[in-house]
Scaffold this active site. Structure first.
Site, PDB file in Angstrom:
ATOM      1  N   GLY A 129       0.264 -10.679  -1.617  1.00 51.16           N
ATOM      2  CA  GLY A 129       0.735  -9.999  -0.511  1.00 51.16           C
ATOM      3  C   GLY A 129      -0.522  -9.241   0.077  1.00 51.16           C
ATOM      4  CG  HIS A 130      -2.546  -5.930  -2.009  1.00 50.89           C
ATOM      5  ND1 HIS A 130      -1.825  -6.181  -3.466  1.00 50.89           N
ATOM      6  CD2 HIS A 130      -2.139  -4.974  -1.474  1.00 50.89           C
ATOM      7  CE1 HIS A 130      -1.228  -5.315  -3.583  1.00 50.89           C
ATOM      8  NE2 HIS A 130      -1.287  -3.987  -2.413  1.00 50.89           N
ATOM      9  CB  ALA A 169      -2.032  -3.627  -9.211  1.00 51.38           C
ATOM     10  CG  LEU A 170      -5.995  -5.932  -4.663  1.00 55.02           C
ATOM     11  CD1 LEU A 170      -7.300  -6.203  -4.170  1.00 55.02           C
ATOM     12  CD2 LEU A 170      -5.345  -4.860  -3.756  1.00 55.02           C
ATOM     13  CG  HIS A 171       0.457  -8.415  -5.003  1.00 54.76           C
ATOM     14  ND1 HIS A 171       1.022  -8.683  -3.581  1.00 54.76           N
ATOM     15  CD2 HIS A 171       0.988  -7.313  -5.196  1.00 54.76           C
ATOM     16  CE1 HIS A 171       1.374  -7.609  -3.095  1.00 54.76           C
ATOM     17  NE2 HIS A 171       1.456  -6.941  -3.905  1.00 54.76           N
ATOM     18  N   GLY A 197       1.359  -3.916   5.207  1.00 53.94           N
ATOM     19  CA  GLY A 197       2.567  -4.643   5.155  1.00 53.94           C
ATOM     20  C   GLY A 197       3.886  -4.440   5.649  1.00 53.94           C
ATOM     21  CD  GLN A 203       1.596   6.516  -2.188  1.00 56.15           C
ATOM     22  OE1 GLN A 203       0.415   6.845  -1.565  1.00 56.15           O
ATOM     23  NE2 GLN A 203       2.113   5.489  -2.075  1.00 56.15           N
ATOM     24  NE  ARG A 252       6.835   0.436  -6.825  1.00 56.35           N
ATOM     25  CZ  ARG A 252       7.051   1.480  -7.560  1.00 56.35           C
ATOM     26  NH1 ARG A 252       7.839   1.909  -8.565  1.00 56.35           N
ATOM     27  NH2 ARG A 252       6.525   2.504  -6.733  1.00 56.35           N
ATOM     28  CB  SER A 280       6.350  -5.608  -5.400  1.00 58.15           C
ATOM     29  OG  SER A 280       6.047  -4.143  -5.942  1.00 58.15           O
TER      30      SER A 280
HETATM   31  O1  PAF Z   1       1.242   0.753   0.313  1.00 55.99           O
HETATM   32  C1  PAF Z   1       0.471   1.300  -0.441  1.00 55.99           C
HETATM   33  O2  PAF Z   1       0.009   0.747  -1.267  1.00 55.99           O
HETATM   34  C2  PAF Z   1       0.260   2.796  -0.408  1.00 55.99           C
HETATM   35  O3  PAF Z   1       1.478   3.546   0.083  1.00 55.99           O
HETATM   36  C3  PAF Z   1      -0.857   3.348   0.477  1.00 55.99           C
HETATM   37  C4  PAF Z   1      -0.732   3.019   2.029  1.00 55.99           C
HETATM   38  C5  PAF Z   1      -2.227   2.598   0.069  1.00 55.99           C
HETATM   39  C6  PAF Z   1      -1.266   4.786   0.342  1.00 55.99           C
HETATM   40  O4  PAF Z   1      -1.458   5.194  -0.816  1.00 55.99           O
END
Ligand code: PAF
Length: 300
Positions: free
Chosen positions: A48-49, A44-46, A159, A73, A199, A197
């Site tokens: 920020g990425h 879900a790249l934005h 980030g 996680q 989200r 984000s």
């Molecule tokens: O920041 C994230 O997107 C995640 O926590 C990461 C570092 C890719 C690990 O799943």
């Protein structure tokens, strides 16, 4: 095409789906003397990425991006299920950013049957996100360590948006003697100040308005410090009062801490960072976090 490789778009990144293919790629890249830069993501790249990808592209001969929504996680199934998955679009972003390899494994590649060993985060993981999301940081560190073992980068870009995560990854790299440089990148914001984000896609107009109170409180505090206020009590009283007035925001924490230890500080005469988190939205709650340096920004 060898096993574990998916089709390669014209001049696009090589998309690898198996651990063995990604490890073979790492070995041959390192053998040819190339610098390997890595950006781990959950997709879900934005924008920020994209800033992280640009940084990696500038520093490395070969850039690898991982796209893996790590179930370990997430502390709630609802949050995991709601996490956006947009692989095709993400690969296109990577192509435009000049990424060489996208590593997008299935869950069974990363957590095959019989998997049981996990990283256990230390005391840095206890407050803030760690308190609100039990197990989150153990799961995050476990997958990051796995990804480091698979991609074998010389450096990885993270980030500052997930500030506690960044400190924990740094700590793990030191504690486990991993020969990997961790490169931090500042928070990227939308024009209205909201920290970018994945989200944010889930925010309704009303929820977004409530979420903006977090960046608003941070910016107001930064302004107060720039104007000479040093009392953390006064700064937090003001910030919390403004946040409490925000309809639709369920504040989780608002704190001023030492940027290296995350311990609370009492005055902003030395390095300090503000950390905030809260939930917004009605039925479909979205958790937002934000943070920023108060005074002075310190090199991590
Ligand atoms: O920041 C994230 O997107 C995640 O926590 C990461 C570092 C890719 C690990 O799943």
């Amino acid at each position: 095409m060898s096993k574990g490789q998916r089709a390669r778009a014209p001049r696009g990144p090589l998309v690898l789906s198996s651990v063995s293919a990604a490890q073979a790629h790492a070995l041959s890249t390192r053998q040819s003397g190339h610098t390997l830069g890595f950006v781990p993501t959950m997709g879900a790249l934005h924008d920020g990425h994209l800033a992280l990808l640009r940084e990696a592209r500038q520093r490395a001969d070969t850039v690898v991006v991982s796209i893996f929504v790590n179930p370990l996680q997430f502390d709630s199934d609802a949050d995991l299920d709601a996490y956006p998955e947009t692989l095709e679009q993400d690969v296109e972003h990577c192509r435009r950013a000049g990424v060489d390899v996208v590593f997008a494994p299935a869950r069974a590649q990363i957590y095959p049957a019989g998997f049981q060993t996990q990283v256990c985060a230390g005391t840095l993981a206890r407050p803030f996100e760690g308190r609100s999301r039990p197990g989150h940081f153990d799961g995050m560190l476990t997958v990051v360590l796995k990804l480091f073992q698979i991609v074998q980068p010389h450096f990885a870009v993270f980030g500052e948006k997930d500030y506690q995560q960044l400190l924990l990854v740094r700590r793990m790299v030191q504690d486990f003697h991993l020969p990997i440089e961790i490169v931090p990148m500042p928070v990227i914001r939308e024009t209205d100040g909201l920290a970018l984000s994945s989200r944010n896609q889930r925010l309704t107009k009303t929820a977004r308005k409530a979420g903006l109170a977090l960046s608003g409180a941070l910016i107001a505090t930064q302004d107060r410090v720039a104007a000479g206020e040093t009392s953390v009590k006064r700064l937090l009283d003001e910030a919390k009062a403004a946040l409490a007035r925000t309809k639709g925001l369920d504040l989780d924490y608002c704190a001023i801490v030492d940027p290296r230890s995350l311990e609370r500080v009492f005055s902003v005469r030395g390095p300090a960072r503000m950390l905030l988190a809260g939930q917004v939205g009605g039925k479909d709650k979205v958790r937002l976090i934000d943070n920023g340096p108060l005074f002075p920004p310190v090199p991590l």
